[in-house]
Write a protein that holds these residues in place. Structure first.
Motif, PDB file in Angstrom:
ATOM      1  N   GLY A  91     -26.174 -24.131  -1.167  1.00 20.19           N
ATOM      2  CA  GLY A  91     -26.510 -22.872  -1.089  1.00 20.19           C
ATOM      3  C   GLY A  91     -27.817 -22.455  -1.522  1.00 20.19           C
ATOM      4  N   VAL A  92     -28.273 -23.389  -2.628  1.00 19.03           N
ATOM      5  CA  VAL A  92     -29.074 -23.136  -4.112  1.00 19.03           C
ATOM      6  C   VAL A  92     -29.630 -24.546  -3.816  1.00 19.03           C
ATOM      7  CG1 VAL A  92     -29.525 -22.625  -6.168  1.00 19.03           C
ATOM      8  CG2 VAL A  92     -27.219 -21.606  -5.264  1.00 19.03           C
ATOM      9  N   VAL A  93     -31.033 -23.963  -3.300  1.00 20.91           N
ATOM     10  CA  VAL A  93     -32.042 -24.649  -4.397  1.00 20.91           C
ATOM     11  C   VAL A  93     -32.529 -24.123  -4.897  1.00 20.91           C
ATOM     12  CG1 VAL A  93     -34.088 -26.349  -3.297  1.00 20.91           C
ATOM     13  CG2 VAL A  93     -32.331 -25.482  -1.336  1.00 20.91           C
ATOM     14  N   TRP A  94     -32.800 -25.241  -6.930  1.00 19.66           N
ATOM     15  CA  TRP A  94     -33.165 -25.314  -7.708  1.00 19.66           C
ATOM     16  C   TRP A  94     -33.973 -26.025  -8.035  1.00 19.66           C
ATOM     17  CZ3 TRP A  94     -30.315 -21.325 -10.234  1.00 19.66           C
ATOM     18  CH2 TRP A  94     -30.668 -20.593 -11.867  1.00 19.66           C
ATOM     19  N   HIS A  95     -35.493 -25.049  -8.860  1.00 20.09           N
ATOM     20  CA  HIS A  95     -36.546 -26.272  -8.695  1.00 20.09           C
ATOM     21  C   HIS A  95     -37.327 -25.902 -10.440  1.00 20.09           C
ATOM     22  CE1 HIS A  95     -37.654 -28.154  -5.231  1.00 20.09           C
ATOM     23  NE2 HIS A  95     -37.360 -27.076  -4.721  1.00 20.09           N
ATOM     24  N   LEU A  96     -36.754 -26.963 -11.831  1.00 17.15           N
ATOM     25  CA  LEU A  96     -37.889 -26.244 -12.349  1.00 17.15           C
ATOM     26  C   LEU A  96     -38.737 -26.644 -12.773  1.00 17.15           C
ATOM     27  CD1 LEU A  96     -36.046 -25.431 -15.663  1.00 17.15           C
ATOM     28  CD2 LEU A  96     -35.649 -27.402 -15.881  1.00 17.15           C
ATOM     29  N   LEU A  97     -39.819 -25.740 -12.993  1.00 17.12           N
ATOM     30  CA  LEU A  97     -41.109 -26.790 -13.095  1.00 17.12           C
ATOM     31  C   LEU A  97     -41.760 -26.231 -14.102  1.00 17.12           C
ATOM     32  CD1 LEU A  97     -41.699 -24.732  -9.417  1.00 17.12           C
ATOM     33  CD2 LEU A  97     -40.747 -26.921  -9.814  1.00 17.12           C
ATOM     34  N   GLY A  98     -41.724 -25.714 -15.108  1.00 17.59           N
ATOM     35  CA  GLY A  98     -42.118 -25.744 -16.198  1.00 17.59           C
ATOM     36  C   GLY A  98     -42.114 -26.891 -17.461  1.00 17.59           C
ATOM     37  N   GLU A  99     -43.305 -26.647 -18.406  1.00 21.76           N
ATOM     38  CA  GLU A  99     -42.629 -27.743 -19.482  1.00 21.76           C
ATOM     39  C   GLU A  99     -42.271 -26.842 -20.435  1.00 21.76           C
ATOM     40  OE1 GLU A  99     -45.626 -30.035 -19.266  1.00 21.76           O
ATOM     41  OE2 GLU A  99     -45.241 -31.100 -17.818  1.00 21.76           O
ATOM     42  N   GLY A 100     -42.556 -25.803 -20.401  1.00 19.17           N
ATOM     43  CA  GLY A 100     -41.736 -24.659 -21.933  1.00 19.17           C
ATOM     44  C   GLY A 100     -43.452 -23.689 -21.981  1.00 19.17           C
ATOM     45  N   PHE A 101     -42.839 -23.090 -23.108  1.00 18.79           N
ATOM     46  CA  PHE A 101     -43.627 -21.854 -22.975  1.00 18.79           C
ATOM     47  C   PHE A 101     -45.529 -22.967 -23.614  1.00 18.79           C
ATOM     48  CE2 PHE A 101     -40.417 -18.757 -22.829  1.00 18.79           C
ATOM     49  CZ  PHE A 101     -40.800 -18.380 -22.446  1.00 18.79           C
ATOM     50  N   THR A 102     -46.241 -21.995 -23.338  1.00 22.38           N
ATOM     51  CA  THR A 102     -47.863 -22.470 -23.513  1.00 22.38           C
ATOM     52  C   THR A 102     -47.946 -22.905 -25.189  1.00 22.38           C
ATOM     53  OG1 THR A 102     -50.532 -22.806 -22.851  1.00 22.38           O
ATOM     54  CG2 THR A 102     -49.598 -20.882 -23.281  1.00 22.38           C
TER      55      THR A 102
ATOM     56  N   LEU B  95     -53.419 -26.885 -22.339  1.00 22.53           N
ATOM     57  CA  LEU B  95     -53.948 -26.312 -21.249  1.00 22.53           C
ATOM     58  C   LEU B  95     -54.458 -26.558 -19.814  1.00 22.53           C
ATOM     59  CD1 LEU B  95     -54.640 -23.730 -20.457  1.00 22.53           C
ATOM     60  CD2 LEU B  95     -57.171 -24.281 -20.963  1.00 22.53           C
ATOM     61  N   THR B  96     -55.129 -28.235 -20.233  1.00 21.28           N
ATOM     62  CA  THR B  96     -55.084 -28.538 -19.448  1.00 21.28           C
ATOM     63  C   THR B  96     -53.639 -29.042 -18.370  1.00 21.28           C
ATOM     64  OG1 THR B  96     -57.201 -29.475 -19.676  1.00 21.28           O
ATOM     65  CG2 THR B  96     -56.429 -30.182 -17.942  1.00 21.28           C
ATOM     66  N   ARG B  97     -53.104 -29.739 -19.276  1.00 21.80           N
ATOM     67  CA  ARG B  97     -51.703 -29.468 -18.277  1.00 21.80           C
ATOM     68  C   ARG B  97     -50.975 -28.788 -17.883  1.00 21.80           C
ATOM     69  NH1 ARG B  97     -47.845 -32.555 -22.297  1.00 21.80           N
ATOM     70  NH2 ARG B  97     -46.551 -30.712 -22.517  1.00 21.80           N
ATOM     71  N   ASP B  98     -50.549 -27.220 -18.452  1.00 21.28           N
ATOM     72  CA  ASP B  98     -50.292 -26.170 -18.037  1.00 21.28           C
ATOM     73  C   ASP B  98     -50.880 -25.962 -16.734  1.00 21.28           C
ATOM     74  OD1 ASP B  98     -48.895 -26.029 -20.620  1.00 21.28           O
ATOM     75  OD2 ASP B  98     -50.137 -24.686 -21.705  1.00 21.28           O
ATOM     76  N   ILE B  99     -52.179 -26.364 -16.718  1.00 22.16           N
ATOM     77  CA  ILE B  99     -52.755 -25.737 -15.823  1.00 22.16           C
ATOM     78  C   ILE B  99     -52.205 -26.645 -14.119  1.00 22.16           C
ATOM     79  CG2 ILE B  99     -54.250 -25.774 -14.158  1.00 22.16           C
ATOM     80  CD1 ILE B  99     -56.183 -24.069 -16.860  1.00 22.16           C
ATOM     81  N   LYS B 100     -52.304 -28.068 -14.333  1.00 23.32           N
ATOM     82  CA  LYS B 100     -51.836 -28.910 -13.681  1.00 23.32           C
ATOM     83  C   LYS B 100     -50.071 -29.072 -13.167  1.00 23.32           C
ATOM     84  CE  LYS B 100     -55.494 -31.995 -14.175  1.00 23.32           C
ATOM     85  NZ  LYS B 100     -55.195 -33.420 -14.797  1.00 23.32           N
ATOM     86  N   THR B 101     -49.490 -28.182 -14.178  1.00 23.01           N
ATOM     87  CA  THR B 101     -48.095 -28.389 -13.686  1.00 23.01           C
ATOM     88  C   THR B 101     -48.337 -26.665 -13.120  1.00 23.01           C
ATOM     89  OG1 THR B 101     -47.550 -29.159 -16.113  1.00 23.01           O
ATOM     90  CG2 THR B 101     -45.645 -27.989 -15.617  1.00 23.01           C
TER      91      THR B 101
END
Length: 188
Positions: free
Chosen positions: A73-84, A90-96
């Motif tokens: 019953g758990v849906v887990w999404h890791l959406l980041g790439e680490g702290f900026t 910056l461009t990659r952080d915005i797109k991510t």
């Protein structure tokens, strides 16, 4: 104590409706994500299906992920790439962040998810990687009984204004400043 009981009973009587809640856990203190994951465990205990979207963290070795990924019953999404300051792009952080929000938008449209934790969402909002108006519109359009918990420092005022409950955790003392690295079971 009789007066206190009467006041508490009256307040409970006045609370006469159910709705999906929007909670914001913000501030410089430790425990924002930990609190959200406690609510996740509570929701699972009530048989709810839950979702997590982590915006900044790019690591998948945390205790909470290891535990909750094993639960039905758990849906887990890791959406980041680490702290900026780690990515330095910056461009990659915005797109991510924008790709991440597309995933969250689908979660917010899923009435089977009773609770969604948007871990560290405040940072993409604070840095302008996501438009606050878009985020607020998507949050408002979610199913009526879906609860959402948003964590992270520096929650924008517009997000706090839209929330049903806002808690600010205050930093008084932290072991890290005394030279203690992040500890498994406490920080990771």
């Amino acid at each position: 104590m009789q007066r206190k009981k009467a006041a508490v009973d009256a307040a409970i009587t006045r609370a006469d409706r159910d709705q999906g809640l929007l909670l914001v856990l913000t501030g410089n203190g430790k425990g924002k994500s930990s609190s959200a994951f406690g609510m996740l465990a509570r929701a699972l205990g009530h048989g709810m299906k839950v979702g997590v979207a982590q915006f900044i963290k790019g690591r998948s070795d945390t205790g909470e992920e290891a535990f909750f990924q094993r639960q039905p019953g758990v849906v887990w999404h890791l959406l980041g790439e680490g702290f900026t300051w780690e990515t330095q792009n910056l461009t990659r952080d915005i797109k991510t962040a924008q790709r991440g929000w597309a995933v969250v938008r689908e979660m917010l449209r899923d009435p089977s998810l009773g609770l969604i934790v948007l871990d560290e969402l405040t940072y993409p909002l604070k840095y302008g990687w996501l438009e606050i108006d878009t985020v607020l519109a998507d949050l408002k359009a979610r199913p009526p009984m879906q609860h959402v918990v948003i964590t992270g420092r520096g929650a924008p005022q517009a997000l706090c204004d839209a929330a049903d409950t806002v808690t600010e955790l205050r930093d008084i003392k932290h072991a890290f400043r005394a030279g203690v690295r992040a500890q498994k079971g406490i920080d990771l």
